[in-house]
Scaffold this motif. Structure first.
Motif, PDB file in Angstrom:
ATOM      1  N   LYS A 224     -39.403  -6.937  -1.673  1.00 41.06           N
ATOM      2  CA  LYS A 224     -39.553  -6.763  -3.121  1.00 41.06           C
ATOM      3  C   LYS A 224     -39.107  -8.029  -3.833  1.00 41.06           C
ATOM      4  CE  LYS A 224     -38.638  -1.814  -3.015  1.00 41.06           C
ATOM      5  NZ  LYS A 224     -37.773  -0.737  -3.498  1.00 41.06           N
ATOM      6  N   LEU A 225     -39.531  -8.180  -5.077  1.00 40.03           N
ATOM      7  CA  LEU A 225     -39.074  -9.286  -5.907  1.00 40.03           C
ATOM      8  C   LEU A 225     -37.755  -8.917  -6.568  1.00 40.03           C
ATOM      9  CD1 LEU A 225     -42.375 -10.400  -7.673  1.00 40.03           C
ATOM     10  CD2 LEU A 225     -41.105 -11.642  -5.918  1.00 40.03           C
ATOM     11  N   HIS A 226     -36.844  -9.895  -6.651  1.00 39.31           N
ATOM     12  CA  HIS A 226     -35.535  -9.683  -7.276  1.00 39.31           C
ATOM     13  C   HIS A 226     -35.215 -10.852  -8.194  1.00 39.31           C
ATOM     14  CE1 HIS A 226     -34.420  -6.361  -4.663  1.00 39.31           C
ATOM     15  NE2 HIS A 226     -34.713  -7.093  -3.607  1.00 39.31           N
ATOM     16  N   LYS A 227     -34.450 -10.565  -9.247  1.00 42.50           N
ATOM     17  CA  LYS A 227     -33.843 -11.614 -10.055  1.00 42.50           C
ATOM     18  C   LYS A 227     -32.492 -11.918  -9.417  1.00 42.50           C
ATOM     19  CE  LYS A 227     -35.861 -10.168 -14.406  1.00 42.50           C
ATOM     20  NZ  LYS A 227     -35.595  -9.703 -15.778  1.00 42.50           N
ATOM     21  N   PRO A 228     -32.145 -13.195  -9.267  1.00 42.02           N
ATOM     22  CA  PRO A 228     -30.820 -13.511  -8.708  1.00 42.02           C
ATOM     23  C   PRO A 228     -29.716 -12.945  -9.606  1.00 42.02           C
ATOM     24  CG  PRO A 228     -32.218 -15.443  -8.680  1.00 42.02           C
ATOM     25  CD  PRO A 228     -32.946 -14.382  -9.465  1.00 42.02           C
ATOM     26  N   ASN A 229     -28.776 -12.242  -9.007  1.00 44.07           N
ATOM     27  CA  ASN A 229     -27.675 -11.634  -9.735  1.00 44.07           C
ATOM     28  C   ASN A 229     -26.379 -12.250  -9.228  1.00 44.07           C
ATOM     29  OD1 ASN A 229     -25.695  -9.991 -10.826  1.00 44.07           O
ATOM     30  ND2 ASN A 229     -26.812  -8.104 -10.468  1.00 44.07           N
ATOM     31  N   PRO A 230     -25.615 -12.927 -10.096  1.00 42.16           N
ATOM     32  CA  PRO A 230     -24.383 -13.583  -9.624  1.00 42.16           C
ATOM     33  C   PRO A 230     -23.309 -12.604  -9.147  1.00 42.16           C
ATOM     34  CG  PRO A 230     -24.579 -13.732 -12.008  1.00 42.16           C
ATOM     35  CD  PRO A 230     -25.867 -13.137 -11.509  1.00 42.16           C
ATOM     36  N   LEU A 231     -23.423 -11.317  -9.495  1.00 44.20           N
ATOM     37  CA  LEU A 231     -22.424 -10.341  -9.079  1.00 44.20           C
ATOM     38  C   LEU A 231     -22.708  -9.756  -7.706  1.00 44.20           C
ATOM     39  CD1 LEU A 231     -22.022  -8.431 -12.457  1.00 44.20           C
ATOM     40  CD2 LEU A 231     -20.629 -10.308 -11.562  1.00 44.20           C
TER      41      LEU A 231
ATOM     42  N   LYS B  24     -24.293 -10.210  -3.652  1.00 45.70           N
ATOM     43  CA  LYS B  24     -24.483 -11.229  -2.626  1.00 45.70           C
ATOM     44  C   LYS B  24     -25.960 -11.315  -2.259  1.00 45.70           C
ATOM     45  CE  LYS B  24     -19.962 -10.812  -0.528  1.00 45.70           C
ATOM     46  NZ  LYS B  24     -19.221 -10.557   0.706  1.00 45.70           N
ATOM     47  N   PHE B  25     -26.475 -12.530  -2.191  1.00 44.86           N
ATOM     48  CA  PHE B  25     -27.849 -12.750  -1.774  1.00 44.86           C
ATOM     49  C   PHE B  25     -27.978 -14.164  -1.246  1.00 44.86           C
ATOM     50  CE2 PHE B  25     -27.599 -13.993  -6.182  1.00 44.86           C
ATOM     51  CZ  PHE B  25     -28.301 -15.177  -6.240  1.00 44.86           C
ATOM     52  N   VAL B  26     -29.032 -14.405  -0.494  1.00 43.57           N
ATOM     53  CA  VAL B  26     -29.334 -15.735   0.036  1.00 43.57           C
ATOM     54  C   VAL B  26     -30.765 -16.059  -0.334  1.00 43.57           C
ATOM     55  CG1 VAL B  26     -29.691 -17.084   2.139  1.00 43.57           C
ATOM     56  CG2 VAL B  26     -27.751 -15.537   1.986  1.00 43.57           C
TER      57      VAL B  26
ATOM     58  N   GLY C 269     -35.971 -15.050   0.270  1.00 45.21           N
ATOM     59  CA  GLY C 269     -34.540 -14.836   0.385  1.00 45.21           C
ATOM     60  C   GLY C 269     -34.234 -13.480   0.982  1.00 45.21           C
ATOM     61  N   ILE C 270     -32.957 -13.138   0.961  1.00 40.92           N
ATOM     62  CA  ILE C 270     -32.479 -11.839   1.432  1.00 40.92           C
ATOM     63  C   ILE C 270     -31.526 -11.321   0.366  1.00 40.92           C
ATOM     64  CG2 ILE C 270     -31.205 -10.615   3.223  1.00 40.92           C
ATOM     65  CD1 ILE C 270     -32.112 -12.789   5.167  1.00 40.92           C
ATOM     66  N   CYS C 271     -31.707 -10.057  -0.045  1.00 33.70           N
ATOM     67  CA  CYS C 271     -30.952  -9.538  -1.184  1.00 33.70           C
ATOM     68  C   CYS C 271     -29.521  -9.151  -0.853  1.00 33.70           C
ATOM     69  CB  CYS C 271     -31.685  -8.369  -1.844  1.00 33.70           C
ATOM     70  SG  CYS C 271     -31.883  -6.920  -0.807  1.00 33.70           S
ATOM     71  N   GLN C 272     -29.200  -8.882   0.387  1.00 29.26           N
ATOM     72  CA  GLN C 272     -27.823  -8.560   0.754  1.00 29.26           C
ATOM     73  C   GLN C 272     -27.422  -9.364   1.966  1.00 29.26           C
ATOM     74  OE1 GLN C 272     -27.621  -4.353   1.324  1.00 29.26           O
ATOM     75  NE2 GLN C 272     -27.723  -3.917  -0.846  1.00 29.26           N
ATOM     76  N   VAL C 273     -26.279 -10.006   1.864  1.00 31.99           N
ATOM     77  CA  VAL C 273     -25.781 -10.812   2.971  1.00 31.99           C
ATOM     78  C   VAL C 273     -25.020  -9.896   3.925  1.00 31.99           C
ATOM     79  CG1 VAL C 273     -24.299 -12.729   3.624  1.00 31.99           C
ATOM     80  CG2 VAL C 273     -25.611 -12.846   1.512  1.00 31.99           C
ATOM     81  N   VAL C 274     -25.378  -9.948   5.195  1.00 31.71           N
ATOM     82  CA  VAL C 274     -24.701  -9.148   6.210  1.00 31.71           C
ATOM     83  C   VAL C 274     -23.504  -9.945   6.713  1.00 31.71           C
ATOM     84  CG1 VAL C 274     -24.939  -8.017   8.454  1.00 31.71           C
ATOM     85  CG2 VAL C 274     -26.864  -8.076   6.868  1.00 31.71           C
ATOM     86  N   SER C 275     -22.326  -9.373   6.580  1.00 25.42           N
ATOM     87  CA  SER C 275     -21.130 -10.088   7.037  1.00 25.42           C
ATOM     88  C   SER C 275     -21.052 -10.023   8.557  1.00 25.42           C
ATOM     89  CB  SER C 275     -19.862  -9.498   6.417  1.00 25.42           C
ATOM     90  OG  SER C 275     -19.636  -8.216   6.934  1.00 25.42           O
ATOM     91  N   ASP C 276     -20.470 -11.046   9.147  1.00 25.01           N
ATOM     92  CA  ASP C 276     -20.359 -11.117  10.603  1.00 25.01           C
ATOM     93  C   ASP C 276     -19.470 -10.008  11.149  1.00 25.01           C
ATOM     94  OD1 ASP C 276     -22.008 -13.311  10.706  1.00 25.01           O
ATOM     95  OD2 ASP C 276     -20.353 -14.744  10.622  1.00 25.01           O
ATOM     96  N   SER C 277     -18.523  -9.532  10.361  1.00 26.52           N
ATOM     97  CA  SER C 277     -17.623  -8.506  10.858  1.00 26.52           C
ATOM     98  C   SER C 277     -18.286  -7.135  10.931  1.00 26.52           C
ATOM     99  CB  SER C 277     -16.378  -8.421   9.966  1.00 26.52           C
ATOM    100  OG  SER C 277     -16.766  -8.044   8.656  1.00 26.52           O
ATOM    101  N   LYS C 278     -19.343  -6.914  10.154  1.00 20.30           N
ATOM    102  CA  LYS C 278     -20.008  -5.617  10.139  1.00 20.30           C
ATOM    103  C   LYS C 278     -21.105  -5.511  11.188  1.00 20.30           C
ATOM    104  CE  LYS C 278     -19.142  -4.515   5.331  1.00 20.30           C
ATOM    105  NZ  LYS C 278     -19.737  -4.230   4.033  1.00 20.30           N
ATOM    106  N   GLU C 279     -21.671  -6.621  11.566  1.00 23.39           N
ATOM    107  CA  GLU C 279     -22.777  -6.580  12.518  1.00 23.39           C
ATOM    108  C   GLU C 279     -22.563  -7.621  13.597  1.00 23.39           C
ATOM    109  OE1 GLU C 279     -27.422  -7.734  12.421  1.00 23.39           O
ATOM    110  OE2 GLU C 279     -26.791  -6.277  10.934  1.00 23.39           O
ATOM    111  N   ASN C 280     -22.618  -7.191  14.841  1.00 21.46           N
ATOM    112  CA  ASN C 280     -22.493  -8.113  15.962  1.00 21.46           C
ATOM    113  C   ASN C 280     -23.887  -8.455  16.461  1.00 21.46           C
ATOM    114  OD1 ASN C 280     -19.697  -8.037  15.935  1.00 21.46           O
ATOM    115  ND2 ASN C 280     -19.643  -6.199  17.191  1.00 21.46           N
TER     116      ASN C 280
END
Length: 56
Positions: A9-16, A18-20, A37-48
């Protein structure tokens, strides 16, 4: 605006939130070019993620 590769989907960048947004990736929709881009950044601690070598 950027095109999310995860939810397609299309997104507007939101500073609040996390996105890449990739500096070299693009996606075309109706002849319009959007940054990819990707709308949510996956943290390394949540996904191996394991990378296994490819045998020739």
């Amino acid at each position: 605006m950027y095109y999310c590769l995860a939810c397609q989907k299309l997104h507007k960048p939101n500073p609040l939130k996390k996105f890449v947004v990739f500096k070299t990736g693009f996606h075309f929709i109706n002849s319009m070019k959007y940054n990819a881009g990707i709308c949510q950044v996956v943290s390394d601690s949540k996904e191996n993620v394991s990378i296994s070598p490819v045998s020739a």
